[in-house]
Design an enzyme around this catalytic site. Structure first.
Site, PDB file in Angstrom:
ATOM      1  N   ASN A  11      -5.745  -2.405   0.283  1.00 44.54           N
ATOM      2  CA  ASN A  11      -5.144  -2.418   1.618  1.00 44.54           C
ATOM      3  C   ASN A  11      -3.632  -2.415   1.432  1.00 44.54           C
ATOM      4  O   ASN A  11      -3.048  -3.420   1.035  1.00 44.54           O
ATOM      5  CB  ASN A  11      -5.607  -3.682   2.366  1.00 44.54           C
ATOM      6  CG  ASN A  11      -4.912  -3.854   3.697  1.00 44.54           C
ATOM      7  OD1 ASN A  11      -4.214  -2.956   4.166  1.00 44.54           O
ATOM      8  ND2 ASN A  11      -5.113  -5.012   4.317  1.00 44.54           N
ATOM      9  N   TRP A  12      -3.037  -1.272   1.711  1.00 43.74           N
ATOM     10  CA  TRP A  12      -1.583  -1.149   1.487  1.00 43.74           C
ATOM     11  C   TRP A  12      -0.764  -1.836   2.575  1.00 43.74           C
ATOM     12  O   TRP A  12       0.452  -1.950   2.458  1.00 43.74           O
ATOM     13  CB  TRP A  12      -1.194   0.336   1.401  1.00 43.74           C
ATOM     14  CG  TRP A  12      -1.490   0.967   0.053  1.00 43.74           C
ATOM     15  CD1 TRP A  12      -2.248   0.424  -0.958  1.00 43.74           C
ATOM     16  CD2 TRP A  12      -1.023   2.231  -0.440  1.00 43.74           C
ATOM     17  NE1 TRP A  12      -2.284   1.280  -2.031  1.00 43.74           N
ATOM     18  CE2 TRP A  12      -1.539   2.398  -1.740  1.00 43.74           C
ATOM     19  CE3 TRP A  12      -0.230   3.241   0.101  1.00 43.74           C
ATOM     20  CZ2 TRP A  12      -1.281   3.525  -2.516  1.00 43.74           C
ATOM     21  CZ3 TRP A  12       0.026   4.381  -0.671  1.00 43.74           C
ATOM     22  CH2 TRP A  12      -0.488   4.514  -1.966  1.00 43.74           C
ATOM     23  N   LYS A  13      -1.428  -2.253   3.661  1.00 40.78           N
ATOM     24  CA  LYS A  13      -0.718  -2.895   4.783  1.00 40.78           C
ATOM     25  C   LYS A  13       0.453  -2.002   5.227  1.00 40.78           C
ATOM     26  O   LYS A  13       0.339  -0.784   5.169  1.00 40.78           O
ATOM     27  CB  LYS A  13      -0.286  -4.317   4.405  1.00 40.78           C
ATOM     28  CG  LYS A  13      -1.462  -5.129   3.845  1.00 40.78           C
ATOM     29  CD  LYS A  13      -1.195  -6.590   3.689  1.00 40.78           C
ATOM     30  CE  LYS A  13      -2.435  -7.287   3.138  1.00 40.78           C
ATOM     31  NZ  LYS A  13      -2.297  -8.729   3.027  1.00 40.78           N
ATOM     32  N   HIS A  97      -8.756  -7.721  10.257  1.00 37.77           N
ATOM     33  CA  HIS A  97      -7.965  -8.411   9.233  1.00 37.77           C
ATOM     34  C   HIS A  97      -7.278  -9.612   9.869  1.00 37.77           C
ATOM     35  O   HIS A  97      -6.863  -9.560  11.031  1.00 37.77           O
ATOM     36  CB  HIS A  97      -6.932  -7.445   8.636  1.00 37.77           C
ATOM     37  CG  HIS A  97      -6.314  -7.979   7.377  1.00 37.77           C
ATOM     38  ND1 HIS A  97      -5.342  -8.956   7.395  1.00 37.77           N
ATOM     39  CD2 HIS A  97      -6.546  -7.697   6.077  1.00 37.77           C
ATOM     40  CE1 HIS A  97      -5.007  -9.251   6.137  1.00 37.77           C
ATOM     41  NE2 HIS A  97      -5.722  -8.494   5.322  1.00 37.77           N
ATOM     42  N   GLU A  99      -4.423 -10.667   9.583  1.00 34.53           N
ATOM     43  CA  GLU A  99      -3.072 -10.369  10.075  1.00 34.53           C
ATOM     44  C   GLU A  99      -3.120  -9.754  11.472  1.00 34.53           C
ATOM     45  O   GLU A  99      -2.141  -9.832  12.216  1.00 34.53           O
ATOM     46  CB  GLU A  99      -2.351  -9.451   9.062  1.00 34.53           C
ATOM     47  CG  GLU A  99      -1.954 -10.233   7.816  1.00 34.53           C
ATOM     48  CD  GLU A  99      -1.866  -9.422   6.539  1.00 34.53           C
ATOM     49  OE1 GLU A  99      -1.813  -8.183   6.601  1.00 34.53           O
ATOM     50  OE2 GLU A  99      -1.873 -10.048   5.453  1.00 34.53           O
ATOM     51  N   GLU A 167     -11.798 -13.121   3.392  1.00 35.01           N
ATOM     52  CA  GLU A 167     -10.411 -13.286   2.969  1.00 35.01           C
ATOM     53  C   GLU A 167      -9.877 -14.611   3.509  1.00 35.01           C
ATOM     54  O   GLU A 167      -9.429 -14.672   4.677  1.00 35.01           O
ATOM     55  CB  GLU A 167      -9.545 -12.151   3.510  1.00 35.01           C
ATOM     56  CG  GLU A 167      -9.951 -10.786   2.985  1.00 35.01           C
ATOM     57  CD  GLU A 167      -8.786  -9.799   3.043  1.00 35.01           C
ATOM     58  OE1 GLU A 167      -8.458  -9.260   1.987  1.00 35.01           O
ATOM     59  OE2 GLU A 167      -8.198  -9.602   4.118  1.00 35.01           O
ATOM     60  N   GLY A 173      -1.730 -13.119  -0.206  1.00 34.56           N
ATOM     61  CA  GLY A 173      -0.314 -12.954  -0.538  1.00 34.56           C
ATOM     62  C   GLY A 173       0.353 -14.211  -1.066  1.00 34.56           C
ATOM     63  O   GLY A 173       1.580 -14.286  -1.127  1.00 34.56           O
ATOM     64  N   SER A 212      -5.234 -12.500  -3.060  1.00 33.94           N
ATOM     65  CA  SER A 212      -4.611 -12.691  -4.376  1.00 33.94           C
ATOM     66  C   SER A 212      -5.491 -12.242  -5.544  1.00 33.94           C
ATOM     67  O   SER A 212      -5.463 -12.848  -6.625  1.00 33.94           O
ATOM     68  CB  SER A 212      -4.165 -14.147  -4.554  1.00 33.94           C
ATOM     69  OG  SER A 212      -3.176 -14.486  -3.589  1.00 33.94           O
ATOM     70  N   GLY A 233      -4.651  -6.525  -1.695  1.00 29.59           N
ATOM     71  CA  GLY A 233      -3.396  -6.191  -1.030  1.00 29.59           C
ATOM     72  C   GLY A 233      -2.343  -5.787  -2.044  1.00 29.59           C
ATOM     73  O   GLY A 233      -2.323  -4.661  -2.550  1.00 29.59           O
ATOM     74  N   GLY A 234      -1.465  -6.725  -2.381  1.00 27.28           N
ATOM     75  CA  GLY A 234      -0.309  -6.437  -3.233  1.00 27.28           C
ATOM     76  C   GLY A 234      -0.636  -5.681  -4.513  1.00 27.28           C
ATOM     77  O   GLY A 234       0.080  -4.737  -4.883  1.00 27.28           O
TER      78      GLY A 234
END
Ligand code: 13P
Length: 249
Positions: A11-13, A97, A99, A167, A173, A212, A233-234
């Site tokens: 997920n590149w957000k 998500h 977010e 999640e 993150g 993470s 993510g990251g």
């Protein structure tokens, strides 16, 4: 249920410009040279889906959106429908998500409607659930996540392809991850909720873990009971890191 083919989704957000697509070139080249049995999915910003689908055509990389509107079309400025994602080349979409639940006030009912819209358009939704730190510290992680699964997975899901991603919000993150025992406990509760909701079909719905995930912890997390993949993510932004996770699966 042990799932040998895992879903490894990035997920590149809100990260990534055209220049970032070199990472997908590197990913696809590595997977061509050394294929994986696992499904590899990139969910870039919507602006990159069409360009990415051109690059990923014929490769092992599948493409997803990060959100969709629950309606087919209409006066919803700034929103993107599931059908538009399909038109741009996506095969999957993340919905619910944290977010979006937290930042945009998305409820379980809205997330379920988005998942239904995705299925109707022919997309495979990945429905996200997860507790906050306060909910975990109050001892409510399992009850919160169970309720989310029951209320935000698509009613018409059986017989179609969709996944759930657990999640924990406090692990996103932050570099913090739950213990393997905590992941196993919640994933088992999700499996139980899916079977209660969907019967036998619920036993086969993939349940991804996200929060993470990185190359150094991926093997342990992905071999935990009921973990059918990872939502990253990251560490999905750089091909080398994402490949490290895929190769650890
Ligand atoms: P990180 O892997 O950066 O913690 O993000 C997880 C996530 O939110 C994926 O959807």
């Amino acid at each position: 249920m042990k799932q040998s083919v895992k879903m490894i989704a990035g997920n590149w957000k809100m990260h990534g410009l055209g220049a970032s697509l070199v990472e997908v070139d590197e990913l696809a080249a590595s997977l061509a040279a050394e294929p994986t049995e696992h499904r590899v999915i990139i969910c870039p910003p919507a602006t990159l889906i069409e360009r990415l689908s051109g690059k990923a055509a014929g490769s092992a990389v599948e493409i997803g959106g990060q959100d969709c509107h629950e309606q087919v079309s209409g006066a919803f400025t700034g929103s993107i429908s599931a059908g538009m994602l399909v038109d741009a080349g996506a095969g999957l979409v993340i919905v619910g998500h944290s977010e979006r639940r937290e930042g945009f006030g998305e409820t379980d009912a809205l997330v379920a409607a988005k998942a239904e819209a995705a299925l109707s358009a022919g997309l495979e939704p990945i429905v996200c659930v997860g507790e906050s730190l306060a909910q975990r510290e109050a001892g409510n992680a399992v009850s919160v996540v169970t309720a989310q699964v029951k209320a935000s997975t698509p009613e018409s899901g059986p017989g179609r392809r969709f996944a759930v991603a657990y999640e924990p919000i406090w692990a996103i993150g932050t570099g913090l991850t739950p213990t393997v025992e905590q992941i196993a406990e919640v994933h088992l509760a999700i499996r139980t909720a899916l079977v209660e909701r969907f019967g036998e079909f619920g036993g086969a719905v993939p349940i991804l873990y996200g929060g993470s995930v990185k190359p150094s912890n991926a093997a342990e997390i992905l071999s935990t009971p009921e973990v059918g993949g990872a939502l990253v993510g990251g560490a999905s932004l750089k091909a080398a890191d994402f490949l490290g996770i895929i190769r650890a699966a």
